[in-house]
Motif scaffolding. Structure first.
Motif, PDB file in Angstrom:
ATOM      1  N   ALA A 146       0.822  -1.216   0.000  1.00 37.29           N
ATOM      2  CA  ALA A 146       0.000   0.000   0.000  1.00 37.29           C
ATOM      3  C   ALA A 146       0.851   1.259   0.000  1.00 37.29           C
ATOM      4  CB  ALA A 146      -0.908  -0.005   1.232  1.00 37.29           C
ATOM      5  N   PHE A 147       1.986   1.238   0.698  1.00 36.48           N
ATOM      6  CA  PHE A 147       2.800   2.450   0.806  1.00 36.48           C
ATOM      7  C   PHE A 147       3.645   2.667  -0.451  1.00 36.48           C
ATOM      8  CE2 PHE A 147       2.999   2.959   5.763  1.00 36.48           C
ATOM      9  CZ  PHE A 147       1.628   3.057   5.791  1.00 36.48           C
ATOM     10  N   GLY A 148       4.355   1.618  -0.867  1.00 35.30           N
ATOM     11  CA  GLY A 148       5.225   1.764  -2.040  1.00 35.30           C
ATOM     12  C   GLY A 148       4.435   1.945  -3.325  1.00 35.30           C
ATOM     13  N   VAL A 170      10.008  -2.078  -7.658  1.00 39.16           N
ATOM     14  CA  VAL A 170      10.509  -3.449  -7.556  1.00 39.16           C
ATOM     15  C   VAL A 170       9.843  -4.139  -6.376  1.00 39.16           C
ATOM     16  CG1 VAL A 170      12.608  -4.858  -7.383  1.00 39.16           C
ATOM     17  CG2 VAL A 170      12.768  -2.526  -8.260  1.00 39.16           C
ATOM     18  N   ASP A 171       9.365  -5.345  -6.593  1.00 43.45           N
ATOM     19  CA  ASP A 171       8.859  -6.121  -5.450  1.00 43.45           C
ATOM     20  C   ASP A 171       9.284  -7.569  -5.610  1.00 43.45           C
ATOM     21  OD1 ASP A 171       6.377  -5.627  -3.169  1.00 43.45           O
ATOM     22  OD2 ASP A 171       7.005  -7.684  -3.614  1.00 43.45           O
ATOM     23  N   GLN A 172       9.743  -8.143  -4.519  1.00 41.48           N
ATOM     24  CA  GLN A 172      10.288  -9.506  -4.576  1.00 41.48           C
ATOM     25  C   GLN A 172       9.219 -10.566  -4.826  1.00 41.48           C
ATOM     26  OE1 GLN A 172      12.116  -9.927  -0.720  1.00 41.48           O
ATOM     27  NE2 GLN A 172      10.284  -9.236   0.356  1.00 41.48           N
ATOM     28  N   TYR A 173       7.992 -10.323  -4.375  1.00 42.06           N
ATOM     29  CA  TYR A 173       6.927 -11.329  -4.541  1.00 42.06           C
ATOM     30  C   TYR A 173       5.718 -10.797  -5.300  1.00 42.06           C
ATOM     31  CZ  TYR A 173       9.437 -13.508  -0.579  1.00 42.06           C
ATOM     32  OH  TYR A 173      10.386 -14.058   0.252  1.00 42.06           O
ATOM     33  N   GLY A 191       0.787  -6.707  -3.428  1.00 38.27           N
ATOM     34  CA  GLY A 191      -0.263  -7.332  -2.614  1.00 38.27           C
ATOM     35  C   GLY A 191      -0.092  -8.831  -2.464  1.00 38.27           C
ATOM     36  N   ASN A 192       1.167  -9.299  -2.471  1.00 36.48           N
ATOM     37  CA  ASN A 192       1.397 -10.751  -2.374  1.00 36.48           C
ATOM     38  C   ASN A 192       0.995 -11.278  -0.999  1.00 36.48           C
ATOM     39  OD1 ASN A 192       3.950 -11.066  -0.543  1.00 36.48           O
ATOM     40  ND2 ASN A 192       4.411  -9.341  -1.902  1.00 36.48           N
ATOM     41  N   SER A 193       0.905 -12.597  -0.891  1.00 29.19           N
ATOM     42  CA  SER A 193       0.360 -13.212   0.336  1.00 29.19           C
ATOM     43  C   SER A 193       1.253 -13.046   1.557  1.00 29.19           C
ATOM     44  CB  SER A 193       0.102 -14.699   0.101  1.00 29.19           C
ATOM     45  OG  SER A 193      -0.926 -14.842  -0.836  1.00 29.19           O
ATOM     46  N   ALA A 243       2.955 -10.142   2.078  1.00 31.00           N
ATOM     47  CA  ALA A 243       2.956  -8.711   2.383  1.00 31.00           C
ATOM     48  C   ALA A 243       1.859  -8.369   3.381  1.00 31.00           C
ATOM     49  CB  ALA A 243       2.758  -7.906   1.104  1.00 31.00           C
ATOM     50  N   THR A 244       2.084  -7.301   4.130  1.00 30.69           N
ATOM     51  CA  THR A 244       1.055  -6.884   5.087  1.00 30.69           C
ATOM     52  C   THR A 244      -0.179  -6.366   4.359  1.00 30.69           C
ATOM     53  OG1 THR A 244       2.901  -6.248   6.477  1.00 30.69           O
ATOM     54  CG2 THR A 244       0.741  -5.613   7.228  1.00 30.69           C
ATOM     55  N   SER A 245       0.000  -5.868   3.159  1.00 26.59           N
ATOM     56  CA  SER A 245      -1.151  -5.396   2.379  1.00 26.59           C
ATOM     57  C   SER A 245      -1.847  -6.537   1.648  1.00 26.59           C
ATOM     58  CB  SER A 245      -0.686  -4.381   1.322  1.00 26.59           C
ATOM     59  OG  SER A 245       0.082  -3.355   1.898  1.00 26.59           O
ATOM     60  N   GLY A 246      -1.367  -7.767   1.827  1.00 18.36           N
ATOM     61  CA  GLY A 246      -1.824  -8.869   0.993  1.00 18.36           C
ATOM     62  C   GLY A 246      -3.106  -9.539   1.453  1.00 18.36           C
ATOM     63  N   SER A 252      -9.105  -7.946   2.780  1.00 19.40           N
ATOM     64  CA  SER A 252      -9.799  -6.671   3.042  1.00 19.40           C
ATOM     65  C   SER A 252      -9.139  -5.931   4.195  1.00 19.40           C
ATOM     66  CB  SER A 252     -11.262  -6.959   3.390  1.00 19.40           C
ATOM     67  OG  SER A 252     -11.331  -7.958   4.404  1.00 19.40           O
ATOM     68  N   ARG A 253      -9.318  -4.620   4.210  1.00 17.80           N
ATOM     69  CA  ARG A 253      -8.825  -3.776   5.297  1.00 17.80           C
ATOM     70  C   ARG A 253      -9.879  -2.721   5.597  1.00 17.80           C
ATOM     71  NH1 ARG A 253      -5.776  -7.405   6.136  1.00 17.80           N
ATOM     72  NH2 ARG A 253      -3.513  -7.432   5.980  1.00 17.80           N
ATOM     73  N   GLN A 254      -9.972  -2.363   6.855  1.00 19.96           N
ATOM     74  CA  GLN A 254     -10.977  -1.412   7.322  1.00 19.96           C
ATOM     75  C   GLN A 254     -10.545   0.026   7.020  1.00 19.96           C
ATOM     76  OE1 GLN A 254     -13.186  -0.985  11.579  1.00 19.96           O
ATOM     77  NE2 GLN A 254     -11.138  -1.803  11.607  1.00 19.96           N
ATOM     78  N   ILE A 255     -11.499   0.863   6.656  1.00 24.86           N
ATOM     79  CA  ILE A 255     -11.220   2.301   6.582  1.00 24.86           C
ATOM     80  C   ILE A 255     -12.120   2.974   7.611  1.00 24.86           C
ATOM     81  CG2 ILE A 255     -12.596   2.453   4.418  1.00 24.86           C
ATOM     82  CD1 ILE A 255     -10.736   4.926   3.747  1.00 24.86           C
ATOM     83  N   LYS A 261      14.142  -9.225  -5.877  1.00 16.92           N
ATOM     84  CA  LYS A 261      14.539  -8.780  -4.540  1.00 16.92           C
ATOM     85  C   LYS A 261      15.621  -7.722  -4.718  1.00 16.92           C
ATOM     86  CE  LYS A 261      16.291 -10.444  -0.153  1.00 16.92           C
ATOM     87  NZ  LYS A 261      16.615 -11.593   0.659  1.00 16.92           N
ATOM     88  N   ALA A 262      15.483  -6.610  -4.024  1.00 18.64           N
ATOM     89  CA  ALA A 262      16.441  -5.504  -4.191  1.00 18.64           C
ATOM     90  C   ALA A 262      17.262  -5.318  -2.917  1.00 18.64           C
ATOM     91  CB  ALA A 262      15.686  -4.214  -4.498  1.00 18.64           C
ATOM     92  N   GLU A 263      18.522  -5.028  -3.125  1.00 20.75           N
ATOM     93  CA  GLU A 263      19.390  -4.672  -1.988  1.00 20.75           C
ATOM     94  C   GLU A 263      20.071  -3.360  -2.300  1.00 20.75           C
ATOM     95  OE1 GLU A 263      22.347  -7.651  -1.462  1.00 20.75           O
ATOM     96  OE2 GLU A 263      20.862  -9.193  -0.989  1.00 20.75           O
ATOM     97  N   ALA A 321     -10.662  -6.955  19.499  1.00 19.85           N
ATOM     98  CA  ALA A 321     -10.962  -7.643  18.238  1.00 19.85           C
ATOM     99  C   ALA A 321     -11.800  -6.740  17.338  1.00 19.85           C
ATOM    100  CB  ALA A 321     -11.715  -8.929  18.520  1.00 19.85           C
ATOM    101  N   TYR A 322     -11.762  -7.059  16.054  1.00 18.42           N
ATOM    102  CA  TYR A 322     -12.637  -6.358  15.123  1.00 18.42           C
ATOM    103  C   TYR A 322     -12.941  -7.291  13.958  1.00 18.42           C
ATOM    104  CZ  TYR A 322      -8.624  -5.569  12.047  1.00 18.42           C
ATOM    105  OH  TYR A 322      -7.558  -5.763  11.213  1.00 18.42           O
ATOM    106  N   GLY A 323     -13.860  -6.831  13.103  1.00 15.44           N
ATOM    107  CA  GLY A 323     -14.181  -7.667  11.954  1.00 15.44           C
ATOM    108  C   GLY A 323     -15.148  -6.965  11.020  1.00 15.44           C
ATOM    109  N   TYR A 339      -3.117   0.586   5.803  1.00  9.14           N
ATOM    110  CA  TYR A 339      -3.604   0.339   4.444  1.00  9.14           C
ATOM    111  C   TYR A 339      -4.479   1.490   3.933  1.00  9.14           C
ATOM    112  CZ  TYR A 339      -5.222  -1.712   0.219  1.00  9.14           C
ATOM    113  OH  TYR A 339      -5.471  -1.905  -1.127  1.00  9.14           O
ATOM    114  N   LYS A 340      -5.455   1.859   4.744  1.00  9.78           N
ATOM    115  CA  LYS A 340      -6.426   2.892   4.333  1.00  9.78           C
ATOM    116  C   LYS A 340      -5.751   4.197   3.970  1.00  9.78           C
ATOM    117  CE  LYS A 340      -8.042   2.854   8.731  1.00  9.78           C
ATOM    118  NZ  LYS A 340      -6.843   2.263   9.364  1.00  9.78           N
ATOM    119  N   HIS A 341      -4.562   4.447   4.589  1.00 10.73           N
ATOM    120  CA  HIS A 341      -3.895   5.727   4.399  1.00 10.73           C
ATOM    121  C   HIS A 341      -2.932   5.726   3.207  1.00 10.73           C
ATOM    122  CE1 HIS A 341      -5.485   7.331   8.102  1.00 10.73           C
ATOM    123  NE2 HIS A 341      -5.067   6.273   8.765  1.00 10.73           N
TER     124      HIS A 341
END
Ligand SMILES: Cc1cc2nc3c(=O)[nH]c(=O)nc-3n(C[C@H](O)[C@H](O)[C@H](O)COP(=O)(O)OP(=O)(O)OC[C@H]3O[C@@H](n4cnc5c(N)ncnc54)[C@H](O)[C@@H]3O)c2cc1C
Length: 420
Positions: free
Chosen positions: A54-56, A73-76, A79-81, A83-86, A89-92, A211-213, A290-292, A383-385
């Motif tokens: 989401a950020f990059g 560049v992304d190694q996977y 939105g890969n599985s 990644a935190t964005s992967g 759904s995410r709440q806004i 993958k980037a270094e 908790a949330y959902g 994510y929302k931001h």
């Protein structure tokens, strides 16, 4: 600011020196996708963004829309599985206690999501409304209310008896208050990242799966990144939006500045022919830790509890639930949503957060490089931001910071987590 203005600041003109990259999606360039690994090829771009979460992703898209040549560049993949964005759904949500800046950004995010949905012809935002439940009136609720009143955000305080009447799907035992915010909702997360990356490519951005270094440096200037494909990409400016990988990419600077606790997400089936737990008949909700969300497009009723913090490696952690997690998830559902007690778990996600010390985002220069930006620290709410943050980062990078008062908030703080 456009490309010409940025280059005036950056002090030069760049050119591409090698053939175009393999494309992100088949719809854009199927034939190029399986390109063989190339050795010793160099590319040059104005800006390299490492990370298509989401950020990059948003940062790269906005920079490209400013007219700059951008390689992402992304190694996977976006939105890969891992990644935190992967996630699905995410709440806004809009409520942030006294952290008004995030509520303001959410308001801006809604407008931006609506215009991108129109631009892309894709539905990514579902206005479920959001219901935060509390056992007693808290300072956070008071602070949220103050900010909502100031920004004229529509909300309702719902007392116990009305909660029971209006939301019979949920047990309200022990709950005194609910704050219901009708305009908020849920975003499709993984799909959103893919849509951003596709737009980036359509607009002439270059996406590479690698993958980037950090590569060669001259004094305080990073010259290039070295890719796992054997290529090198040089640029004037580098953005590392690597989410939970930031401490792996920059161990010396980022170790103990982020922690990466495991999180588990459950999706429970809804009863056949029963739409009580389905969008738009039930809101996104939060209770205790908790949330959902309601079931959206038949994916299941989402439940995200908070268990003990177990730190994980985003590359290697297994994405299967433990028997104990399954048992505790079911106990939670039986306690709060009795009608779902016997419904099967129809899907699950295992992920990790990347929490900064104060749960503020990190947007700062690397202390050792004048042309390297660290962007991350989503801290369970990023994510929302992304859609606003990307624009903010892009403007800072090109020297046109529209909100200079935020630099201190997003600075890489001196404090660190104690070693675990
Ligand atoms: C369970 C859970 C629920 C959440 N719920 C919400 C919510 O409801 N609402 C909300 O707004 N936020 C939520 N969040 C937080 C939000 O998802 C994150 O803050 C946000 O997605 C972080 O995005 P990112 O781009 O920083 O990181 P990521 O999405 O992890 O992206 C980083 C990318 O960098 C790539 N990368 C890393 N290192 C390299 C390298 N060396 N070379 C190439 N590529 C590299 C990775 O492959 C990855 O794709 C939640 C998080 C979790 C875990």
């Amino acid at each position: 600011m456009n490309r010409r203005a940025f280059l005036r600041i950056a002090g030069g003109i760049t050119t591409l020196t090698a053939a175009g990259p393999p494309s992100l999606t088949p719809s854009i360039s199927a034939s190029a996708r399986q390109a063989p690994r190339r050795q010793s090829v160099s590319h040059t771009a104005d800006i390299v963004v490492v990370g298509a979460g989401a950020f990059g992703g948003w940062t790269a898209l906005y920079l490209r829309e400013m007219g700059l040549s951008v390689t992402m560049v992304d190694q996977y993949g976006p939105g890969n599985s891992r990644a935190t964005s992967g996630g699905e759904s995410r709440q806004i949500r809009a409520g942030y206690g006294d952290r008004e800046i995030y509520t303001r950004w959410v308001l801006e995010a809604f407008d931006r999501w609506a215009s991108r949905e129109a631009e892309w012809g894709k539905k990514l935002l579902f206005r479920t409304g959001q219901l935060s439940l509390a056992r007693e009136w808290t300072k956070t609720l008071s602070d949220t209310k103050t900010v909502f009143d100031k920004l004229r955000i529509e909300y309702e305080i719902v007392k116990h008896a009305d909660l029971v009447r209006r939301f019979p799907q949920m047990t309200m035992d022990g709950i005194e208050f609910g704050m219901f915010v009708p305009g908020t909702g849920v975003l499709k997360a993984r799909e959103g990242c893919v849509a951003v990356a596709q737009a980036f490519e359509r607009k002439g951005g270059r996406f590479l799966t690698a993958k980037a270094e950090p590569g060669q440096r001259t004094g305080r200037t990073l010259q290039d990144v070295a890719l796992s494909t054997g290529e090198r990409v040089s640029a004037r400016t580098f953005v590392f939006a690597c989410g939970p990988w930031l401490p792996k990419v920059f161990a010396a600077v980022m170790a103990h500045k982020l922690i990466t606790p495991r999180r588990v997400v459950f999706f429970y089936g809804t009863p056949a022919g029963d739409e009580r737990f389905t969008y738009p008949n039930f809101p996104a909700w939060a209770v205790d830790d908790a949330y959902g969300f309601p079931s959206i497009e038949g994916r299941g009723f989402k439940v995200v509890p908070t268990f003990e913090q177990v730190m994980v490696d985003p590359d290697t952690q297994e994405h299967t639930l433990t028997a104990d997690e399954i048992r505790r998830g079911r106990e939670f559902v039986a306690r709060w949503f009795p009608a779902l007690r016997d419904q099967p778990l129809v899907d699950s996600k295992v992920c990790q957060r990347e929490d900064s010390i104060d749960e503020h985002f990190i947007v700062d220069r690397h202390p050792e490089f004048e042309n390297v930006w660290l962007v991350g620290g989503g801290s369970g709410h990023g994510y929302k931001h992304g859609i606003v943050l990307g624009d903010y980062v892009a403007h800072r990078i090109v020297g046109d910071d529209k909100q200079p008062e935020l630099a201190a908030t997003f600075r890489l703080k001196d404090q660190a987590f104690t070693r675990r």
